[in-house]
Design an enzyme around this catalytic site. Structure first.
Site, PDB file in Angstrom:
ATOM      1  N   SER A  55       0.832  -1.201   0.000  1.00 57.00           N
ATOM      2  CA  SER A  55       0.000   0.000   0.000  1.00 57.00           C
ATOM      3  C   SER A  55       0.875   1.264   0.000  1.00 57.00           C
ATOM      4  O   SER A  55       1.665   1.457  -0.918  1.00 57.00           O
ATOM      5  CB  SER A  55      -0.954  -0.043   1.196  1.00 57.00           C
ATOM      6  OG  SER A  55      -1.895   0.992   1.148  1.00 57.00           O
TER       7      SER A  55
ATOM      8  N   ASP B 156      -9.466  -2.756  -6.205  1.00 58.83           N
ATOM      9  CA  ASP B 156      -8.908  -2.031  -5.061  1.00 58.83           C
ATOM     10  C   ASP B 156      -9.713  -0.759  -4.791  1.00 58.83           C
ATOM     11  O   ASP B 156      -9.892   0.069  -5.692  1.00 58.83           O
ATOM     12  CB  ASP B 156      -7.442  -1.679  -5.336  1.00 58.83           C
ATOM     13  CG  ASP B 156      -6.654  -1.378  -4.076  1.00 58.83           C
ATOM     14  OD1 ASP B 156      -7.229  -0.745  -3.165  1.00 58.83           O
ATOM     15  OD2 ASP B 156      -5.476  -1.760  -4.010  1.00 58.83           O
TER      16      ASP B 156
ATOM     17  N   HIS C 121      -7.471  -5.083  -1.312  1.00 63.35           N
ATOM     18  CA  HIS C 121      -6.247  -4.357  -0.978  1.00 63.35           C
ATOM     19  C   HIS C 121      -5.366  -5.116   0.016  1.00 63.35           C
ATOM     20  O   HIS C 121      -4.144  -4.966   0.006  1.00 63.35           O
ATOM     21  CB  HIS C 121      -6.625  -2.989  -0.406  1.00 63.35           C
ATOM     22  CG  HIS C 121      -5.485  -2.054  -0.238  1.00 63.35           C
ATOM     23  ND1 HIS C 121      -4.834  -1.463  -1.301  1.00 63.35           N
ATOM     24  CD2 HIS C 121      -4.863  -1.594   0.880  1.00 63.35           C
ATOM     25  CE1 HIS C 121      -3.880  -0.672  -0.854  1.00 63.35           C
ATOM     26  NE2 HIS C 121      -3.876  -0.740   0.467  1.00 63.35           N
TER      27      HIS C 121
END
Length: 456
Positions: free
Chosen positions: A166, A405, A433
């Site tokens: 991320s 996502d 995610h």
């Protein structure tokens, strides 16, 4: 630059994993190396069974390093993740380094009470917080790499591999832009960053995905159209205080939708809705247990960087200006003041978005409200990416990209991936995610296969 390093007594975890905890002293502002310093915590995990001649410091140091960069911004490393993901990475014959980025975890923390103790005003707090973005996180990484690896004779051994999840992937792209000479290879999961200079384009794209996830939620739990409206009506009519002194408002309840982007998130939100409705039916109010569960589900009080710098992580020479708040106003489905007059219409939960009223509703964000306002309208943000350097990149980048996502838009990721040289992607619509947690083995296997750069 002389750097103070504190190394604690090593210990051994089950599975013959040697742990070395270190604190590194680094400047708050790298342009002022003699100015104030902060501490950066990094945990080194060494799989002794993978070290040739196990038991000797020399054998252990021969294992190449893989540095893990945490998602966020504003979060330290989850110990359970470092053990589980670490074990999988150790089988690839790495020793791993788990960094608590500046301002998080065991590194010198960012908290409102520290600013109050130092009697810093809003302007001083805002100025200080500007040093906690990806550019300085990468500088910290480089400082640590030089300390650990500069003694190696082989120049290639002075490089390391990084793994960014991320926001950690955003940091990886900054690393590739300005310090690629320190990198051997890069792995990214859910984190090829949008190449933008402000967050507006990000939220314009993500709001569509959040809308889509709301439709999935209400299709799965149609009774929650009525239930959520009832909860919001109660919150609108009552001053509800959660255990730590924050306020549970309409806006804060809708922020639970941030969970829609992770595996099981829709079901977790439904359980909170179900419990709230049960409370209202039974007690005519929301119980302490429900309020505590809501507080635990929202991390802004304990991770203020996540709120204060969430929009500025996209800024390069432009201001954020409360981007998510401006974008969300264009879609009536997210606005309770309008939906409540539409009979039987669902009100949409919001996603990973920061709003001005959060600095009133969250107890530990209240002292940061003035600084957040200054940062929202600040245009003096340095560049985070060098597109020309990225185009020329030779370091292997292996990325897992998630089509659905809700936090990092797929379309913007593909635009960015077209800029970065030597990128190979695993693209899937079977993971959200947090896929590295849910489908760790499959994702790692594919990423390391991509790393071979073998062509059919």
């Amino acid at each position: 630059m002389n750097m103070a390093v504190t190394q604690l007594e090593p210990y051994i975890l089950k599975g013959s994993i040697k742990v070395i905890d270190r604190f590194f002293s680094v400047p708050v502002d790298y342009t002022k190396p003699d100015g104030p310093h902060i501490r950066i915590f990094a945990r080194n995990l060494i799989p002794l069974d993978e070290a040739k001649g196990s038991g000797t410091d020399a054998a252990e140091s021969d294992l190449p390093y893989l540095l893990y960069l945490q998602g966020g911004p504003g979060f330290g490393v989850d110990l359970s993740l470092s053990v589980d993901l670490g074990n999988a990475l150790h089988k690839k014959k790495y020793q791993t380094l788990w960094l608590d980025p500046r301002g998080t975890g065991l590194s010198t923390p960012i908290t409102a009470d520290i600013f109050q103790t130092k009697k810093m005003d809003d302007e001083a707090i805002a100025k200080y917080l500007k040093h906690f973005r990806a550019d300085n996180i990468v500088r910290d990484c480089e400082t640590i790499r030089h300390f650990l690896l500069d003694g190696k004779k082989d120049p290639e051994a002075r490089k390391w591999t990084i793994f960014g999840q991320s926001f950690g992937g955003f940091c990886a792209a900054t690393y590739l832009s300005f310090h690629s000479d320190g990198l051997k290879e890069v792995f990214i999961t859910g984190g090829i960053p949008p190449m933008v200079d402000s967050p507006d384009a990000v939220y314009e794209a993500l709001v569509l995905k959040v809308e889509e996830r709301n439709k999935v939620y209400y299709a799965k739990y149609p009774q929650d159209v009525r239930n959520v409206r009832r909860i919001l009506g109660f919150l609108e009519d009552n001053n509800v205080v959660i255990p730590n002194g924050g306020n549970l408002t309409v806006s804060r309840w809708l922020q639970l939708g941030v969970q829609f982007g992770s595996h099981g998130g829709i079901d977790r939100v439904h359980q909170l809705v179900f419990r709230a409705i049960t409370d209202l039916d039974t007690f005519g109010k929301l119980s302490y247990g429900l309020l505590d569960s809501v507080q635990s589900a929202q991390s802004f009080d304990t991770n203020p960087i996540y709120a204060v710098l969430h929009e500025p992580i996209y800024c390069q020479g432009r201001m954020a200006g409360w981007s998510a708040h401006r974008v969300i106003q264009k879609n009536d489905s997210f606005i309770w003041g309008k939906v409540k007059f539409m009979r039987d219409a669902p009100i949409y939960f919001t996603g990973e978005m920061i709003f001005p009223d959060m600095f009133q509703d969250y107890h530990h964000l209240r002292p940061l409200q003035g600084a957040a306002e200054l940062l929202a309208y600040d245009e003096d943000w340095p560049m985070l990416y060098d597109k020309e350097a990225l185009k020329k990149n030779k370091v292997k980048v292996n990325a897992a990209t998630y089509y659905d996502d809700m936090y990092v838009d797929f379309g913007l990721v593909q635009q960015a991936a077209s800029v970065i040289g030597n990128v190979e992607q695993l693209i899937t619509n079977q993971s959200f995610h947090d896929g590295i947690r849910k489908h760790r083995d499959n994702i790692l296997t594919t990423l390391f296969d991509l790393s071979k750069r073998e062509r059919d």
